[in-house]
Design a protein around this motif. Structure first.
Motif, PDB file in Angstrom:
ATOM      1  N   MET A   1       0.860  -1.179   0.000  1.00 48.36           N
ATOM      2  CA  MET A   1       0.000   0.000   0.000  1.00 48.36           C
ATOM      3  C   MET A   1       0.897   1.229   0.000  1.00 48.36           C
ATOM      4  SD  MET A   1      -2.934   1.289   2.728  1.00 48.36           S
ATOM      5  CE  MET A   1      -1.794   1.507   4.125  1.00 48.36           C
ATOM      6  N   LEU A   2       0.781   2.061  -1.022  1.00 46.29           N
ATOM      7  CA  LEU A   2       1.465   3.343  -1.044  1.00 46.29           C
ATOM      8  C   LEU A   2       0.556   4.349  -0.355  1.00 46.29           C
ATOM      9  CD1 LEU A   2       3.845   5.117  -2.160  1.00 46.29           C
ATOM     10  CD2 LEU A   2       2.298   5.651  -4.058  1.00 46.29           C
ATOM     11  N   TYR A   3       1.001   4.899   0.751  1.00 44.75           N
ATOM     12  CA  TYR A   3       0.148   5.821   1.498  1.00 44.75           C
ATOM     13  C   TYR A   3       0.850   7.162   1.688  1.00 44.75           C
ATOM     14  CZ  TYR A   3       2.984   4.529   5.586  1.00 44.75           C
ATOM     15  OH  TYR A   3       4.036   4.303   6.452  1.00 44.75           O
ATOM     16  N   GLY A   4       0.035   8.182   1.929  1.00 41.45           N
ATOM     17  CA  GLY A   4       0.588   9.522   2.120  1.00 41.45           C
ATOM     18  C   GLY A   4       0.658  10.322   0.840  1.00 41.45           C
TER      19      GLY A   4
ATOM     20  N   LYS B   1       9.392  11.552  -2.174  1.00 38.39           N
ATOM     21  CA  LYS B   1       9.899  11.913  -3.499  1.00 38.39           C
ATOM     22  C   LYS B   1      11.392  11.695  -3.573  1.00 38.39           C
ATOM     23  CE  LYS B   1       9.639  15.377  -7.134  1.00 38.39           C
ATOM     24  NZ  LYS B   1       9.115  16.699  -7.541  1.00 38.39           N
ATOM     25  N   THR B   2      12.129  12.287  -2.669  1.00 41.87           N
ATOM     26  CA  THR B   2      13.575  12.063  -2.617  1.00 41.87           C
ATOM     27  C   THR B   2      13.992  11.978  -1.156  1.00 41.87           C
ATOM     28  OG1 THR B   2      14.022  14.454  -2.653  1.00 41.87           O
ATOM     29  CG2 THR B   2      14.049  13.288  -4.762  1.00 41.87           C
ATOM     30  N   GLY B   3      14.992  11.165  -0.889  1.00 43.57           N
ATOM     31  CA  GLY B   3      15.496  11.039   0.468  1.00 43.57           C
ATOM     32  C   GLY B   3      14.460  10.415   1.391  1.00 43.57           C
ATOM     33  N   LEU B   4      14.750  10.372   2.669  1.00 42.11           N
ATOM     34  CA  LEU B   4      13.840   9.806   3.647  1.00 42.11           C
ATOM     35  C   LEU B   4      13.089  10.936   4.335  1.00 42.11           C
ATOM     36  CD1 LEU B   4      16.083   7.039   5.217  1.00 42.11           C
ATOM     37  CD2 LEU B   4      14.122   6.722   3.730  1.00 42.11           C
ATOM     38  N   THR B   5      11.771  10.956   4.163  1.00 47.50           N
ATOM     39  CA  THR B   5      10.952  11.974   4.804  1.00 47.50           C
ATOM     40  C   THR B   5       9.775  11.332   5.534  1.00 47.50           C
ATOM     41  OG1 THR B   5       9.701  12.240   2.756  1.00 47.50           O
ATOM     42  CG2 THR B   5      11.545  13.756   3.121  1.00 47.50           C
ATOM     43  N   PRO B   6      10.056  10.358   6.381  1.00 43.44           N
ATOM     44  CA  PRO B   6       8.948   9.667   7.042  1.00 43.44           C
ATOM     45  C   PRO B   6       8.280  10.546   8.094  1.00 43.44           C
ATOM     46  CG  PRO B   6      11.035   8.922   7.948  1.00 43.44           C
ATOM     47  CD  PRO B   6      11.365   9.828   6.796  1.00 43.44           C
ATOM     48  N   GLN B   7       7.006  10.355   8.291  1.00 45.79           N
ATOM     49  CA  GLN B   7       6.280  10.950   9.400  1.00 45.79           C
ATOM     50  C   GLN B   7       6.098   9.837  10.423  1.00 45.79           C
ATOM     51  OE1 GLN B   7       2.857  13.359   8.311  1.00 45.79           O
ATOM     52  NE2 GLN B   7       3.565  13.398   6.187  1.00 45.79           N
ATOM     53  N   ALA B   8       6.910   9.868  11.448  1.00 51.55           N
ATOM     54  CA  ALA B   8       7.063   8.704  12.320  1.00 51.55           C
ATOM     55  C   ALA B   8       5.756   8.237  12.940  1.00 51.55           C
ATOM     56  CB  ALA B   8       8.087   9.011  13.404  1.00 51.55           C
ATOM     57  N   LEU B   9       4.954   9.141  13.473  1.00 49.62           N
ATOM     58  CA  LEU B   9       3.732   8.728  14.155  1.00 49.62           C
ATOM     59  C   LEU B   9       2.746   8.115  13.162  1.00 49.62           C
ATOM     60  CD1 LEU B   9       3.194  11.659  16.693  1.00 49.62           C
ATOM     61  CD2 LEU B   9       4.462   9.522  16.981  1.00 49.62           C
TER      62      LEU B   9
ATOM     63  N   PRO C   1       3.548  -1.847   3.886  1.00 50.33           N
ATOM     64  CA  PRO C   1       3.115  -0.454   3.791  1.00 50.33           C
ATOM     65  C   PRO C   1       4.293   0.421   3.353  1.00 50.33           C
ATOM     66  CG  PRO C   1       2.713  -1.387   5.994  1.00 50.33           C
ATOM     67  CD  PRO C   1       3.659  -2.295   5.286  1.00 50.33           C
ATOM     68  N   LEU C   2       4.073   1.229   2.327  1.00 51.64           N
ATOM     69  CA  LEU C   2       5.139   2.043   1.740  1.00 51.64           C
ATOM     70  C   LEU C   2       4.787   3.522   1.857  1.00 51.64           C
ATOM     71  CD1 LEU C   2       5.607  -0.060  -1.526  1.00 51.64           C
ATOM     72  CD2 LEU C   2       7.031  -0.157   0.535  1.00 51.64           C
ATOM     73  N   PRO C   3       5.491   4.285   2.702  1.00 50.34           N
ATOM     74  CA  PRO C   3       5.205   5.713   2.806  1.00 50.34           C
ATOM     75  C   PRO C   3       5.702   6.463   1.579  1.00 50.34           C
ATOM     76  CG  PRO C   3       7.106   5.149   4.155  1.00 50.34           C
ATOM     77  CD  PRO C   3       6.566   3.855   3.610  1.00 50.34           C
ATOM     78  N   TYR C   4       4.871   7.352   1.057  1.00 55.65           N
ATOM     79  CA  TYR C   4       5.290   8.123  -0.113  1.00 55.65           C
ATOM     80  C   TYR C   4       6.450   9.037   0.248  1.00 55.65           C
ATOM     81  CZ  TYR C   4       5.604  11.774  -3.579  1.00 55.65           C
ATOM     82  OH  TYR C   4       6.097  12.659  -4.510  1.00 55.65           O
TER      83      TYR C   4
END
Length: 348
Positions: free
Chosen positions: A213-216, A256-264, A251-254
């Motif tokens: 699932m691509l989310y975000g 674009k470049t680099g790591l920009t996860p929203q941890a919560l 689960p795959l967080p969207y």
């Protein structure tokens, strides 16, 4: 929120429905949610976290589609557009096997210049050279495009691939399993029903698959919820038939470049995936997209799969492309879990 207490993972008679799931996306106590998911994963796998020694091979980044969210896609006029010869893919698989890998994970863009023989030569070449390797290759999107190109059914193509040595399908291309979402964000890609049909066909033919699932990226919480419930229903059908099945949800967080996860958000997604997909063996914390620290924390929020050593993952612009077995084991142990090397990918 008191009624949500009945959704504790210790209650094996209650399945999360759409109403419950909608409420849980807004559950204030994230750590309670994580504890429920952790209990569920412990029920299934004791304290084990699974990983593999694997190699990702992205054989082409030329793609005829242009999905809004895709970092990977290139067109022929771009200088960094590339397609490997089938023999080159085989060579990389041999190198991986010689380095101790037990699995190769092969996906690429939808390149209309590639023939069925190209893919068959790739798979059969790996199987002849590395009979011990588990070959997980080609998304439902790639299979669907090849069927359209050749005029063959997806069932026939998958049958040929299995005869050549294919073991499993990865789960890429699901995005958000909602027709309106596809129309807006990836209108040229085969829709959700095609994705589900191809995975169901693979299961009928006796091979396992993953799901993603691509989310975000523009989806609503209801669409995200429906995605999980759709996969759970599809798994119910696969289990009834008793052939192949979905083994792992990723689960795959969207980004674009680099790591920009929203941890919560990411931890909540891992936890709710574990609680909702009660018929899936594993939820994966895919560290190339989450980053190692967050992937490690996700092991306490219901994830029981850390993927593996990976090597050369090109789908996103990740600063880390490879980690050692020793690094993986240390991460898992530090999370209070037991590292378990998959002898074959059938464990996933």
């Amino acid at each position: 929120m008191s009624e949500i207490k009945t959704l504790s993972p210790m209650d094996n008679h209650t399945r999360i429905n759409l109403e419950h799931l909608t409420e849980l996306w807004n559950q204030e106590n994230l750590f309670e949610l994580g504890e429920w998911a952790n209990q569920k994963s412990t029920q299934l796998h004791q304290n084990q976290i699974f990983f593999s020694i694997n190699r990702h091979i992205n054989y082409t980044n030329y793609c005829q589609f242009a999905c809004e969210f895709c970092y990977f896609c290139r067109k022929p006029h771009q200088s960094d557009c590339h397609t490997m010869a089938a023999d080159k893919v085989v060579e990389l698989a041999i190198q991986a096997a010689q380095s101790g890998a037990s699995e190769v994970h092969i996906v690429g863009g939808v390149n209309p210049e590639l023939t069925l023989d190209y893919y068959l030569n790739m798979i059969s070449g790996i199987r002849r050279s590395c009979p011990q390797l588990y070959i997980k290759a080609f998304t439902a999107t790639e299979i669907s495009a090849l069927a359209a190109l050749t005029g063959l059914t997806a069932e026939r193509i998958l049958g040929r691939f299995i005869e050549a040595g294919l073991n499993a399908l990865p789960g890429g291309g699901a995005e958000i399993l909602d027709g309106e979402y596809f129309k807006i964000h990836c209108p040229h890609k085969p829709g959700p029903q095609k994705y589900l049909q191809i995975h169901a066909t693979a299961h009928t033919l006796g091979i396992d698959t993953n799901a993603t699932m691509l989310y975000g990226f523009g989806e609503t919480l209801q669409q995200r919820s429906q995605h999980l419930l759709t996969l759970r229903r599809a798994q119910d059908k696969a289990l009834e038939k008793g052939r192949g099945r979905f083994r792992c949800f990723v689960p795959l967080p969207y980004q674009k470049t680099g790591l920009t996860p929203q941890a919560l958000r990411d931890l909540r997604t891992i936890a709710l995936s574990r609680l909702t997909l009660d018929n899936f063996d594993h939820i994966k914390a895919f560290w190339p997209m989450l980053g190692l620290p967050l992937a490690q924390l996700a092991l306490c929020f219901g994830a029981t799969d850390l993927d593996g050593t990976v090597a050369e993952y090109q789908i996103v612009d990740s600063p880390t492309q490879h980690i050692s077995v020793e690094q993986i084991e240390k991460l898992i142990i530090a999370a209070g879990k037991t590292p378990t090397l998959k002898k074959t990918a059938n464990a996933n």
